[in-house]
Design a protein around this motif. Structure first.
Motif, PDB file in Angstrom:
ATOM      1  N   PHE A 132       0.839  -1.205   0.000  1.00 44.25           N
ATOM      2  CA  PHE A 132       0.000   0.000   0.000  1.00 44.25           C
ATOM      3  C   PHE A 132       0.871   1.252   0.000  1.00 44.25           C
ATOM      4  N   ASP A 133       1.910   1.239   0.819  1.00 47.57           N
ATOM      5  CA  ASP A 133       2.783   2.408   0.920  1.00 47.57           C
ATOM      6  C   ASP A 133       3.448   2.721  -0.422  1.00 47.57           C
ATOM      7  N   ILE A 134       3.704   1.692  -1.220  1.00 49.08           N
ATOM      8  CA  ILE A 134       4.266   1.914  -2.555  1.00 49.08           C
ATOM      9  C   ILE A 134       3.216   2.526  -3.477  1.00 49.08           C
ATOM     10  N   TYR A 135       1.989   1.979  -3.421  1.00 49.28           N
ATOM     11  CA  TYR A 135       0.911   2.482  -4.278  1.00 49.28           C
ATOM     12  C   TYR A 135       0.578   3.936  -3.955  1.00 49.28           C
ATOM     13  N   ASP A 136       0.720   4.295  -2.688  1.00 53.23           N
ATOM     14  CA  ASP A 136       0.366   5.642  -2.226  1.00 53.23           C
ATOM     15  C   ASP A 136       1.504   6.608  -2.555  1.00 53.23           C
ATOM     16  N   HIS A 139       1.681   9.930  -0.812  1.00 54.01           N
ATOM     17  CA  HIS A 139       1.832   9.809   0.645  1.00 54.01           C
ATOM     18  C   HIS A 139       0.740  10.525   1.440  1.00 54.01           C
ATOM     19  N   ASP A 140      -0.499  10.436   0.939  1.00 56.42           N
ATOM     20  CA  ASP A 140      -1.601  11.076   1.663  1.00 56.42           C
ATOM     21  C   ASP A 140      -2.407  10.076   2.483  1.00 56.42           C
ATOM     22  N   GLY A 141      -1.933   8.813   2.530  1.00 59.28           N
ATOM     23  CA  GLY A 141      -2.602   7.793   3.336  1.00 59.28           C
ATOM     24  C   GLY A 141      -3.795   7.167   2.654  1.00 59.28           C
ATOM     25  N   LYS A 142      -3.976   7.459   1.352  1.00 59.98           N
ATOM     26  CA  LYS A 142      -5.111   6.916   0.607  1.00 59.98           C
ATOM     27  C   LYS A 142      -4.648   6.520  -0.795  1.00 59.98           C
ATOM     28  N   ILE A 143      -5.396   5.594  -1.401  1.00 58.75           N
ATOM     29  CA  ILE A 143      -5.138   5.263  -2.796  1.00 58.75           C
ATOM     30  C   ILE A 143      -6.455   5.299  -3.575  1.00 58.75           C
ATOM     31  N   THR A 144      -6.336   5.539  -4.865  1.00 60.92           N
ATOM     32  CA  THR A 144      -7.496   5.561  -5.751  1.00 60.92           C
ATOM     33  C   THR A 144      -7.573   4.244  -6.521  1.00 60.92           C
ATOM     34  N   PHE A 167     -12.226  -2.384  -6.041  1.00 61.84           N
ATOM     35  CA  PHE A 167     -12.028  -1.088  -5.391  1.00 61.84           C
ATOM     36  C   PHE A 167     -13.364  -0.473  -4.996  1.00 61.84           C
ATOM     37  N   ALA A 168     -14.323  -0.517  -5.912  1.00 64.24           N
ATOM     38  CA  ALA A 168     -15.650   0.039  -5.622  1.00 64.24           C
ATOM     39  C   ALA A 168     -16.282  -0.659  -4.423  1.00 64.24           C
ATOM     40  N   ASN A 169     -16.065  -1.963  -4.318  1.00 66.77           N
ATOM     41  CA  ASN A 169     -16.585  -2.721  -3.174  1.00 66.77           C
ATOM     42  C   ASN A 169     -15.925  -2.283  -1.871  1.00 66.77           C
ATOM     43  N   MET A 170     -14.641  -1.942  -1.946  1.00 63.71           N
ATOM     44  CA  MET A 170     -13.919  -1.501  -0.749  1.00 63.71           C
ATOM     45  C   MET A 170     -14.308  -0.070  -0.368  1.00 63.71           C
ATOM     46  N   SER A 177     -11.534   6.996  -2.872  1.00 65.38           N
ATOM     47  CA  SER A 177     -10.241   6.597  -2.311  1.00 65.38           C
ATOM     48  C   SER A 177     -10.486   5.710  -1.093  1.00 65.38           C
ATOM     49  N   ILE A 178      -9.477   4.906  -0.761  1.00 66.40           N
ATOM     50  CA  ILE A 178      -9.567   4.049   0.429  1.00 66.40           C
ATOM     51  C   ILE A 178      -8.297   4.198   1.242  1.00 66.40           C
ATOM     52  N   THR A 179      -8.416   3.945   2.530  1.00 70.56           N
ATOM     53  CA  THR A 179      -7.275   4.078   3.429  1.00 70.56           C
ATOM     54  C   THR A 179      -6.498   2.766   3.516  1.00 70.56           C
ATOM     55  N   LYS A 180      -5.346   2.859   4.127  1.00 71.73           N
ATOM     56  CA  LYS A 180      -4.489   1.685   4.311  1.00 71.73           C
ATOM     57  C   LYS A 180      -5.195   0.618   5.136  1.00 71.73           C
ATOM     58  N   SER A 181      -5.878   1.019   6.199  1.00 74.21           N
ATOM     59  CA  SER A 181      -6.538   0.046   7.066  1.00 74.21           C
ATOM     60  C   SER A 181      -7.618  -0.717   6.315  1.00 74.21           C
ATOM     61  N   VAL A 182      -8.346  -0.026   5.441  1.00 76.19           N
ATOM     62  CA  VAL A 182      -9.378  -0.691   4.644  1.00 76.19           C
ATOM     63  C   VAL A 182      -8.737  -1.669   3.667  1.00 76.19           C
ATOM     64  N   TYR A 183      -7.711  -1.221   2.979  1.00 79.98           N
ATOM     65  CA  TYR A 183      -7.042  -2.069   1.990  1.00 79.98           C
ATOM     66  C   TYR A 183      -6.493  -3.333   2.635  1.00 79.98           C
ATOM     67  N   VAL A 184      -5.791  -3.162   3.751  1.00 81.58           N
ATOM     68  CA  VAL A 184      -5.186  -4.315   4.428  1.00 81.58           C
ATOM     69  C   VAL A 184      -6.255  -5.266   4.946  1.00 81.58           C
ATOM     70  N   SER A 185      -7.291  -4.718   5.571  1.00 79.52           N
ATOM     71  CA  SER A 185      -8.329  -5.581   6.160  1.00 79.52           C
ATOM     72  C   SER A 185      -9.071  -6.375   5.092  1.00 79.52           C
TER      73      SER A 185
END
Length: 207
Positions: A132-136, A139-144, A167-170, A177-185
């Motif tokens: 996630f940190d690479i995708y972001d 560095h705003d804590g979110k990805i599209t 992504f739409a489901n998440m 956009s989604i946060t790191k916690s959402v992506y990881v979970s």
């Protein structure tokens, strides 16, 4: 489909997606190739590149070492050649420079989760978080959705439309956009959960 068959389907789907050569076998050279794809795509520098390569190439070794440490200390959930033979087999095969098969991967994963699910989850969360940190990139804590498509392409997942749906489901709040916690979970749910309607499984494992 029983929960066990569903879990097996998910793990085998994950293996196939990351098997970028499509030959049903993966070795450390394949994991190194994926790391280098990320390096080129994102112009990664150390320590980010080294960390990514460590997770990809040494993930099973890390699990075995931590599991052995637990066993040696007498704590619950320790891994030994007796209770986790398939896990040790995968690690040893990769370290010999050989490739593992889909069956070996699926069997080792099932055994690992049966013996110590928490050990896998802790390491998996850190690994997915590093992706996630690479995708972001800003560095705003979110990805599209575009960030996610770009990143998962590097992992061998080329179905852009499917990724858009995931992504739409998440993105339950529809913010784009989604946060790191959402992506990881959501990836933890895919690897360990039993929900057939979950954000990722409902797309990747449609029958």
């Amino acid at each position: 489909m029983t929960d066990k068959k569903f879990m097996d389907l998910k793990i085998r789907t994950w293996f196939k997606m990351n098997n970028i050569k499509g030959n049903g076998r993966m070795g450390k050279t394949d994991f190194e190739e994926i790391a280098d794809i990320f390096k080129r795509e994102y112009e990664l520098k150390d320590p980010q590149y080294s960390l990514l390569k460590k997770w990809l190439c040494e993930g099973w070794d890390i699990l075995v070492k931590e599991g052995q440490d637990l066993a040696n200390s007498g704590k619950k959930g320790g891994l030994t050649p007796d209770n986790a033979a398939s896990v040790f087999d995968v690690s040893e095969t990769l370290n010999k420079g050989e490739a593992i098969t889909e069956d070996q991967y699926a069997n080792a994963f099932e055994q690992l989760v049966e013996v110590n699910q928490g050990l896998f989850q802790n390491n998996f969360e850190m690994m997915v978080g590093s992706f996630f940190d690479i995708y972001d990139t800003d560095h705003d804590g979110k990805i599209t959705a575009d960030d996610m498509i770009r990143g998962l392409r590097c992992l061998g997942i080329q179905q852009d439309e499917a990724v858009k749906i995931m992504f739409a489901n998440m993105d339950t709040e529809k913010r784009g956009s989604i946060t790191k916690s959402v992506y990881v979970s959501e990836w933890v749910e895919y690897m360990l959960g039993t929900r057939k309607d979950a954000a990722i499984a409902s797309v990747l494992c449609r029958q």
